[in-house]
Design a protein around this motif. Structure first.
Motif, PDB file in Angstrom:
ATOM      1  N   ALA A  76       0.840  -1.202   0.000  1.00 54.21           N
ATOM      2  CA  ALA A  76       0.000   0.000   0.000  1.00 54.21           C
ATOM      3  C   ALA A  76       0.876   1.254   0.000  1.00 54.21           C
ATOM      4  O   ALA A  76       0.575   2.226  -0.705  1.00 54.21           O
ATOM      5  CB  ALA A  76      -0.925  -0.001   1.214  1.00 54.21           C
ATOM      6  N   PHE A  77       1.952   1.221   0.754  1.00 52.45           N
ATOM      7  CA  PHE A  77       2.859   2.363   0.812  1.00 52.45           C
ATOM      8  C   PHE A  77       3.528   2.589  -0.538  1.00 52.45           C
ATOM      9  O   PHE A  77       3.638   3.725  -1.011  1.00 52.45           O
ATOM     10  CB  PHE A  77       3.916   2.134   1.900  1.00 52.45           C
ATOM     11  N   SER A  78       3.928   1.509  -1.195  1.00 53.55           N
ATOM     12  CA  SER A  78       4.544   1.606  -2.515  1.00 53.55           C
ATOM     13  C   SER A  78       3.567   2.183  -3.535  1.00 53.55           C
ATOM     14  O   SER A  78       3.927   3.065  -4.325  1.00 53.55           O
ATOM     15  CB  SER A  78       5.024   0.228  -2.967  1.00 53.55           C
ATOM     16  N   ASN A  79       2.326   1.709  -3.498  1.00 55.98           N
ATOM     17  CA  ASN A  79       1.308   2.230  -4.419  1.00 55.98           C
ATOM     18  C   ASN A  79       1.034   3.703  -4.158  1.00 55.98           C
ATOM     19  O   ASN A  79       0.875   4.491  -5.095  1.00 55.98           O
ATOM     20  CB  ASN A  79       0.010   1.432  -4.292  1.00 55.98           C
ATOM     21  N   TYR A  80       1.001   4.081  -2.886  1.00 61.67           N
ATOM     22  CA  TYR A  80       0.766   5.485  -2.547  1.00 61.67           C
ATOM     23  C   TYR A  80       1.927   6.353  -3.022  1.00 61.67           C
ATOM     24  O   TYR A  80       1.725   7.430  -3.587  1.00 61.67           O
ATOM     25  CB  TYR A  80       0.551   5.648  -1.038  1.00 61.67           C
ATOM     26  N   LEU A  81       3.146   5.892  -2.808  1.00 67.78           N
ATOM     27  CA  LEU A  81       4.313   6.649  -3.271  1.00 67.78           C
ATOM     28  C   LEU A  81       4.299   6.824  -4.784  1.00 67.78           C
ATOM     29  O   LEU A  81       4.637   7.894  -5.294  1.00 67.78           O
ATOM     30  CB  LEU A  81       5.616   5.971  -2.840  1.00 67.78           C
TER      31      LEU A  81
END
Length: 166
Positions: A68-73
């Motif tokens: 989720a963090f990677s997608n948000y970044l």
């Protein structure tokens, strides 16, 4: 987590830890006359089956958080596609949900550590100490994230509940 991106060291490290825990699970399922040591092959302390299940769940939640963090970044990068920027709010919401989920799974580990402590066992406590030393030894931000986003708030939440009830 079998199809992880091995270019991301944190996920690879988590994958190795999951394999180590699963090998410990196999040890429990195979009757053996030899006594178990308190430390696994890689130096990971051995924990009970109940604790293993909770730790594996925490690793799954950590994996979901990293994704989720990677997608948000990806959505906040200047070169992000228009469709990605439009999804930014929903990706932020998923990121927040995965943080809460990670923290809640860590609360279960903290409660398991407290239960074991009351029974005179120290497996989960030693495992948490090992996780912290591994984060320092490897200098892996993924492990630091688990400690800062999951374990530390979990301890604070349990302490607040205890303080409220006393």
């Amino acid at each position: 987590m079998t199809k992880i991106n091995h270019n991301r060291p944190s996920l690879r490290l988590l994958d190795n830890y999951i394999r180590e825990l699963k090998s410990q699970q196999r040890e429990y399922s195979v009757p053996d006359a030899s006594p178990r040591s308190s430390v696994g092959i890689s130096g990971m302390p051995t924990v009970s089956e109940a604790a293993q299940a909770k730790i594996l769940n925490m690793f799954e939640k950590a994996d979901a958080y990293y994704r989720a963090f990677s997608n948000y970044l990806d959505s906040i990068l200047p070169k992000a596609e228009t469709s990605g920027r439009k999804k930014r709010a929903s990706l932020k919401e998923k990121l927040d949900e995965s943080k809460v989920s990670l923290r809640d799974s860590c609360v279960q580990i903290v409660l398991e550590a407290m239960r074991e402590k009351m029974e005179g066992k120290t497996g989960v406590i030693k495992w948490l100490e090992w996780l912290q030393s591994e984060a320092q030894r490897t200098n892996d931000y993924g492990l630091y994230d688990i400690l800062e986003i999951g374990v530390k708030p979990a301890f604070e939440k349990v302490e607040a509940i205890i303080a409220k009830s006393v």
